[in-house]
Design an enzyme around this catalytic site. Structure first.
Site, PDB file in Angstrom:
ATOM      1  N   GLN A  81      30.547  47.567 106.581  1.00 21.83           N
ATOM      2  CA  GLN A  81      30.829  46.159 107.061  1.00 21.83           C
ATOM      3  C   GLN A  81      32.155  45.840 106.359  1.00 21.83           C
ATOM      4  OE1 GLN A  81      27.613  43.509 105.651  1.00 21.83           O
ATOM      5  NE2 GLN A  81      26.056  44.662 106.796  1.00 21.83           N
ATOM      6  N   HIS A 102      27.797  43.425 102.741  1.00 25.45           N
ATOM      7  CA  HIS A 102      27.682  42.148 102.416  1.00 25.45           C
ATOM      8  C   HIS A 102      28.953  41.904 101.437  1.00 25.45           C
ATOM      9  CE1 HIS A 102      23.039  41.381 103.237  1.00 25.45           C
ATOM     10  NE2 HIS A 102      23.873  42.121 104.237  1.00 25.45           N
ATOM     11  N   GLU A 151      20.948  30.475 107.525  1.00 27.90           N
ATOM     12  CA  GLU A 151      21.066  29.173 106.836  1.00 27.90           C
ATOM     13  C   GLU A 151      22.409  28.700 107.167  1.00 27.90           C
ATOM     14  OE1 GLU A 151      18.509  30.655 102.955  1.00 27.90           O
ATOM     15  OE2 GLU A 151      20.702  29.948 102.554  1.00 27.90           O
TER      16      GLU A 151
END
Length: 402
Positions: A113, A179, A270
């Site tokens: 990532q 992340h 979220e």
């Protein structure tokens, strides 16, 4: 400069873009640093049934990640492998763009990532030419996220370049390629907010001694901002809020409220209103569960954690965040737009002060959306992640013809 987009004096010309659909192949860019015209797809914007906008393809890029607009309407776009492109849509022929590679980008670690990630102009870019950007690097036996800034120089001959690159902040080095987060936003008062993901390490999101899983509030030179709320409790002085997972979007609304979206674990994505000093619960609570099926307690009243204003179960895999304030889509003012890496692709959430409510979801022809931004003229721009013959198109959305 996303928060300041409507202050631009110059607006993008209308009617410059090509139709949506698979362009098949990358947009041309000169290797000698000189701008080159891109191959034109076919004719004007293409509407889609059931969507209130029509879509125009501006360019087909190589794994794009983020974008921001210069005052003259050109677009800076980062690509995962470490390239920075400067794109000028051209008026007159309804199809072409000009683009140039920007030199001087530091070496990035693009495994997993990682890569060259966000790009944001300083609020006074027209005066100081400063560009802020984030990337991942291998360092000190691990890998970490980096916040940097540089001066965008455009000499009369040769390629534009990032000059006088300064490293403003390095995240905690750990192993793994996930992340990083690395999103950037300027507050109305000039402070700089930066997201540092949990790097898939879980508990460090609650650790006072680490930056992992945190929203950071900094000066424009990357120092901890005075008055940050958690330093007296033993946290790193940069920390504004904590208990986050993978924070891939952050933006201010016109009232100055800070919104942030993050990927949950297995579902439970979220949208959060970020308040100073609050704990958002990861990994102790979540509206999703672990990928191996183990339960995570849901957010619940009185649990001591700040609950999301909106969550998604099943997941949308959010990427990018923009709060709309333009004139082209007046009904969408004060809406948060989120890219979805799962179908439906583009999500609108209506903001009401400090509350939020789900509004619209649109399938973007099955494409994963990596970033979303508001153009100077009020059009909505999106970056595809790249699948199905496209390496990641830059799209411009305008109201559907009636």
């Amino acid at each position: 400069m996303r928060f300041h987009a409507l202050l631009f004096a110059a607006a993008l010309p209308l009617g410059f873009a090509a139709c949506s659909g698979n362009t098949g192949g990358t947009t041309a860019a000169a290797t000698d640093g000189q701008a080159a015209p891109a191959p034109a797809p076919s004719s004007g914007p293409t509407p889609a049934a059931g969507r209130p906008f029509q879509t125009a393809v501006i360019a087909d890029l190589d794994t794009p990640w983020a974008m921001d607009f210069l005052p003259d309407g050109r677009v800076l776009v980062t690509e995962k492998d470490g390239r920075l492109r400067l794109i000028r849509p051209l008026a007159g022929n309804g199809s072409a763009v000009m683009q140039t590679m920007v030199d001087g980008v530091p070496s990035v670690d693009s495994a997993g990532q990682g890569g060259l990630m966000d790009v944001v102009l300083h609020p006074q870019f027209a005066q100081n030419r400063l560009v802020y950007f984030s990337y991942s690097e291998a360092r000190d036996g691990g890998k970490n996220v980096v916040l940097a800034r540089a001066e965008l120089q455009e000499p009369s001959s040769g390629a534009p370049r990032l000059a006088n690159v300064q490293t403003l902040l390095r995240g905690d080095p750990v192993d793994g390629n996930g992340h990083y987060s690395g999103r950037i936003a300027f507050a109305p008062d000039g402070h700089l907010f930066f997201t540092a993901g949990d790097r898939q390490k879980f508990d460090p999101a609650q650790d006072k001694s680490l930056l992992l899983g945190k929203v950071l509030r900094l000066t424009e030179t990357g120092q901890p901002a005075p008055g940050n709320p958690l330093a007296e409790q033993g946290f790193r002085p940069e920390v504004w809020s904590y208990g986050h997972r993978n924070l891939l979007g952050i933006a201010f609304d016109p009232a100055g409220n800070l919104w942030q979206q993050e990927m949950g674990p297995r579902h439970g994505d979220e949208l959060n209103l970020i308040l100073p000093g609050r704990n958002y619960g990861w990994p102790n609570v979540s509206n999703g569960d672990h990928y191996d099926g183990r339960n995570i307690p849901d957010h619940a009243a009185g649990d001591g954690y700040e609950a999301p204003k909106v969550f998604w179960n099943p997941a949308i895999s959010p990427a990018g965040l923009m709060v709309y304030s333009g004139d082209m889509f007046p009904a969408w003012r004060n809406s948060a737009f989120i890219g979805g890496m799962n179908t439906p692709g583009l999500i609108r959430v209506q903001l009401n002060g400090t509350d939020a409510q789900k509004a619209d979801q649109w399938d973007m022809d099955g494409q994963r959306i990596r970033d979303v931004a508001q153009g100077p003229d009020g059009a909505v721009w999106v970056l595809e992640d790249g699948t199905d013959g496209s390496q990641g198109r830059l799209l411009r959305l305008t109201p559907a013809a009636r």
